[in-house]
Design an enzyme around this catalytic site. Structure first.
Site, PDB file in Angstrom:
ATOM      1  N   ASP A 284       0.826  -1.205   0.000  1.00 36.56           N
ATOM      2  CA  ASP A 284       0.000   0.000   0.000  1.00 36.56           C
ATOM      3  C   ASP A 284       0.858   1.252   0.000  1.00 36.56           C
ATOM      4  OD1 ASP A 284       0.906  -0.654   2.588  1.00 36.56           O
ATOM      5  OD2 ASP A 284      -0.661   0.531   3.534  1.00 36.56           O
ATOM      6  N   ARG A 288       6.055   4.048   5.727  1.00 39.99           N
ATOM      7  CA  ARG A 288       5.723   3.979   7.145  1.00 39.99           C
ATOM      8  C   ARG A 288       5.798   2.543   7.665  1.00 39.99           C
ATOM      9  NH1 ARG A 288      -0.314   5.927   5.769  1.00 39.99           N
ATOM     10  NH2 ARG A 288      -1.362   3.934   5.452  1.00 39.99           N
ATOM     11  N   ASP A 289       5.357   2.343   8.887  1.00 43.48           N
ATOM     12  CA  ASP A 289       5.462   1.030   9.536  1.00 43.48           C
ATOM     13  C   ASP A 289       4.328   0.118   9.086  1.00 43.48           C
ATOM     14  OD1 ASP A 289       3.382   2.373  10.724  1.00 43.48           O
ATOM     15  OD2 ASP A 289       3.927   1.831  12.781  1.00 43.48           O
ATOM     16  N   GLU A 290       4.122   0.013   7.796  1.00 41.77           N
ATOM     17  CA  GLU A 290       3.033  -0.800   7.258  1.00 41.77           C
ATOM     18  C   GLU A 290       3.565  -1.585   6.065  1.00 41.77           C
ATOM     19  OE1 GLU A 290      -1.724  -0.170   6.345  1.00 41.77           O
ATOM     20  OE2 GLU A 290      -0.459   1.515   6.910  1.00 41.77           O
ATOM     21  N   ASP A 297      -6.266  -2.569  -2.327  1.00 44.20           N
ATOM     22  CA  ASP A 297      -5.541  -1.620  -3.165  1.00 44.20           C
ATOM     23  C   ASP A 297      -5.255  -2.211  -4.536  1.00 44.20           C
ATOM     24  OD1 ASP A 297      -5.259  -1.056  -0.337  1.00 44.20           O
ATOM     25  OD2 ASP A 297      -3.825   0.498  -0.860  1.00 44.20           O
ATOM     26  N   TRP A 349     -11.868  -6.158  -0.643  1.00 50.45           N
ATOM     27  CA  TRP A 349     -10.502  -6.576  -0.354  1.00 50.45           C
ATOM     28  C   TRP A 349     -10.376  -8.068  -0.676  1.00 50.45           C
ATOM     29  CZ3 TRP A 349     -12.137  -2.008   0.869  1.00 50.45           C
ATOM     30  CH2 TRP A 349     -11.249  -0.987   1.129  1.00 50.45           C
ATOM     31  N   GLU A 551      -2.275   9.078  -0.777  1.00 52.35           N
ATOM     32  CA  GLU A 551      -3.282   8.261  -0.091  1.00 52.35           C
ATOM     33  C   GLU A 551      -4.595   9.019   0.056  1.00 52.35           C
ATOM     34  OE1 GLU A 551      -3.627   5.614   4.020  1.00 52.35           O
ATOM     35  OE2 GLU A 551      -2.188   7.273   3.915  1.00 52.35           O
ATOM     36  N   HIS A 573       0.812   6.105  -2.637  1.00 56.33           N
ATOM     37  CA  HIS A 573      -0.259   5.147  -2.375  1.00 56.33           C
ATOM     38  C   HIS A 573      -1.022   4.988  -3.692  1.00 56.33           C
ATOM     39  CE1 HIS A 573      -1.288   3.821   1.764  1.00 56.33           C
ATOM     40  NE2 HIS A 573      -2.406   3.383   1.234  1.00 56.33           N
TER      41      HIS A 573
END
Length: 700
Positions: A284, A288-290, A297, A349, A551, A573
């Site tokens: 995505d 960042r921490d993802e 997506d 999803w 995003e 994003h």
């Protein structure tokens, strides 16, 4: 190796090292770090294990045809080196004072080397890596150097990208040099790092001294446009810092360009967003921490992705990750590889397990992906069906994620996605010769659509949710009866007019909005909406300096800086970049015929707009390269078309006088390669075989 659910599958990589052999003794060496297996991944840590380990073998074929295998075992030696820490999300700590010199040369047996220990790691099935590897693909010079508030220098590369930097410098032994990364700056010129959340995204290098040193990270990556360097005693020149772009190395298949610089920038933003987030899995975001493989997506973005790049191997591998995360009850994960802190079973999803294999089949014509995905897809649809009441599944979900108001309810979206999944599964079954299943799931889709009409469609064709997303999804998923459908087309256009030619869609609605308008015969409304450059719109981010897809529609403004969404504010994003599919198919004007998978037949019907004087699209399909290019010149329209061998095309040439369309200066109706002709009031429709064609017509 690439990221998978290591408890199910682990990919091995193979290299031809013949050219690296030297006369005499040779050494095999490897540097091993945490990676996704033992490091932080998204919302978890050490999800699969704690031990770093190596499994390797050298397979030797001698000139006489004999073979030998040298494999990793306890006779190998191991030690620690200059990497004191290495994490994908947090960054590296590299101590150059601890470098081992020519450590992989024969005879280098330093005192710190010890016998390698055998560790027991639990991993799934070993499989050869078939998807493109992650590797450096481009290098970009720094565009500018800015003073960093509080000390240090900020290097601006002019492009939000994914990877790291190569830096050359001199420093005293023991000096710590710090590298920090960010996508945007705050109003006062500082790195904006709030959106990194808990990811440290910081690299540190401890100098060995004695001359010029180079640093380039190996076991981490960053999403950034700006790099702040602190700790050097002498300021660095731009020439000493180069950005290294890293991603899964997918070949470029499509090209799209127009006379309009904003549309070209939007296309560039889409491609850079795809490049940075196609990183072993379709993530995505890269900063960042993802950095997770969110299924929603890619579910929206896959058709655009396949226009831009050859994504067959990459996305086929991802479908294995999706299937690996499927629960026994049929629910697909929201991210793949799956994570225990992230949910399962959300429509839009989880539907990726049905929609993505069908999209791959449509684009590449490969039945294999349908065979491998069919049973998981069937279990997903059965799971959704098991949760219905009166043929309607009203499950919750992330829904039309990050939609401006008015938002669309899950109650109306859920049954539409259920119906579409059943319909696509029916088509998958038909393509595979499973006629009984095709009938069963086709009938299921019809029942859901009837129940939907009773529950959500008013007599005047309005939907219970009078929103752009509701009408767009209903029209594109064929949820409405003919009379209601005709009225809904007008209602969709009305919602655009009500918003003053702005969109009010999120992750689900955005992918469907412009295609639905074109299906409704409202392509002029779609083009007008695309060309809007105030919030919320695609070109708002372009106008405000974006070089990737944001995003959020309102992610940043030069006057206010980053918006107040704070840590939920990625500037790379790709989901809203799903509009690329419509731009290829409508502005360039070519799209594969859904009834002829694998680009056997293409529909070419370019749209024109006053702000665009020319457009060109190219696509290298499995059958060869298609081209659709047009330009307006005075009162004339010129259209260039190229159709490869073993393919056909239906071309719609807009014209004020269809009977006077020319091909290479001669009447088009009798040109070589023309198979049939149909004359409409404002266009000539021609069936073409392989070849190159140049049409000219009157078009004001």
């Amino acid at each position: 190796p690439g990221w998978t659910d290591y408890s199910k599958h682990i990919r091995y990589q193979t290299y031809d090292v013949t050219a690296q052999l030297k006369q005499g003794s040779n050494v095999i060496g490897a540097i091993v770090a945490d990676g996704w297996y033992a490091g932080r991944t998204g919302l978890g840590q050490n999800l699969w294990g704690f031990h770093k380990a190596l499994l390797a073998q050298l397979m030797i074929t001698y000139a006489d045809g004999s073979h030998e295998v040298v494999a990793s075992d306890p006779s190998w030696s191991a030690t620690t080196g200059p990497w004191r820490a290495a994490d994908i999300l947090d960054g590296e700590l590299y101590d150059a004072r601890r470098e081992l010199g020519a450590w992989s040369s024969a005879g280098n047996v330093a005192a710190q080397w010890r016998a390698a220990s055998v560790v027991d790691v639990h991993v799934g099935k070993l499989q050869a890596q078939v998807e493109p590897p992650v590797r450096p693909v481009l290098r970009l010079p720094a565009r500018a150097v800015l003073p960093a508030p509080g000390g240090g220098q900020i290097f601006d590369f002019g492009q939000n990208l994914v990877g790291w930097a190569n830096v050359r410098f001199r420093a005293k032994r023991g000096t710590t040099i710090t590298f920090r990364w960010a996508e945007v700056l705050t109003k006062d010129g500082k790195l904006f790092t709030e959106n990194l959340r808990t990811a440290l995204a910081t690299d540190r290098y401890i100098a060995k001294g004695g001359g010029e040193e180079h640093y380039e990270p190996h076991f981490t990556y960053h999403g950034f446009r700006y790099l702040q360097i602190e700790g050097v005693s002498v300021p660095l020149a731009r020439s000493q810092v180069t950005a290294v772009v890293v991603n899964s190395d997918l070949p470029t298949n499509g090209r799209f360009a127009t006379s309009n610089k904003d549309l070209n920038q939007l296309q560039s933003n889409i491609v850079w967003g795809q490049r940075g987030n196609f990183f072993s899995v379709p993530t995505d975001c890269p900063q960042r921490d993802e950095r997770l493989g969110w299924t929603g997506d890619i579910n929206s973005f896959a058709p655009t992705a396949m226009f831009n790049m050859d994504a067959a191997a990459f996305l086929s591998k991802y479908l294995v990750d999706v299937a690996d995360g499927q629960r026994p009850d049929g629910a697909f994960p929201d991210v793949a590889p799956s994570q225990p802190k992230v949910g399962v079973g959300n429509f839009g999803w989880g539907d990726v397990g049905v929609f993505l294999p069908w999209a791959l089949y449509q684009n590449y014509g490969d039945l294999r992906v349908l065979r491998e995905s069919y049973e998981p897809a069937k279990r997903w649809v059965d799971y959704r069906t098991s949760r219905t009441k009166n043929d309607l599944n009203r499950d919750g979900s992330f829904g039309d994620w990050l939609s401006p108001k008015p938002q669309t309810s899950n109650e109306i979206l859920s049954p539409m996605y259920h119906a579409q999944a059943a319909s696509v599964l029916s088509q998958m079954a038909e393509a595979l010769g499973k006629t009984d299943d095709a009938r069963v799931y086709g009938a299921l889709a019809a029942r859901i659509r009837r129940a939907f009409g009773v529950a959500f469609v008013n007599a005047d064709g309005t939907l219970k949710d009078d929103t752009q997303t509701a009408y767009a999804v209903a029209l594109r998923f064929n949820m409405l009866q003919p009379q209601a459908r005709d009225m809904a087309k007008q209602h969709l256009a009305r919602t655009i007019e009500r918003a003053n030619n702005h969109l009010s869609t999120g992750f689900l609605g955005t992918a469907n909005l412009l295609p639905a308008l074109s299906l409704a015969g409202k392509s002029d409304v779609a083009f007008r909406l695309l060309m809007t450059n105030t919030y919320p719109s695609w070109l708002f981010s372009v106008k405000n300096g974006a070089t990737t897809i944001w995003e959020r529609w309102d992610g940043y403004s030069p006057t206010t800086g980053p918006n107040n969404a704070g840590d939920m504010n990625s500037y790379n994003h790709y989901a809203f970049g799903a509009v690329g599919e419509w731009m290829y198919a409508n502005i360039a004007g070519f799209a594969p015929d859904s009834k002829a998978p694998g680009w056997r037949r293409v529909m070419i019907a370019p749209l024109t707009h006053p702000d665009v004087s020319w457009a060109r699209g190219e696509y290298k399909s499995i059958r060869g390269t298609f081209v659709s290019a047009w330009k307006r010149k005075g009162g004339k329209l010129e259209l260039e078309v190229e159709v490869p061998v073993h393919a056909a095309a239906q071309v719609r040439i807009p014209s004020d006088n269809p009977t006077r369309v020319l091909e290479s200066g001669k009447p088009a109706q009798s040109a070589a390669g023309v198979k049939s002709v149909q004359i409409e009031q404002d266009a000539l429709i021609i069936e073409l075989g392989a070849g190159r064609y140049r049409f000219t017509t009157d078009k004001r």
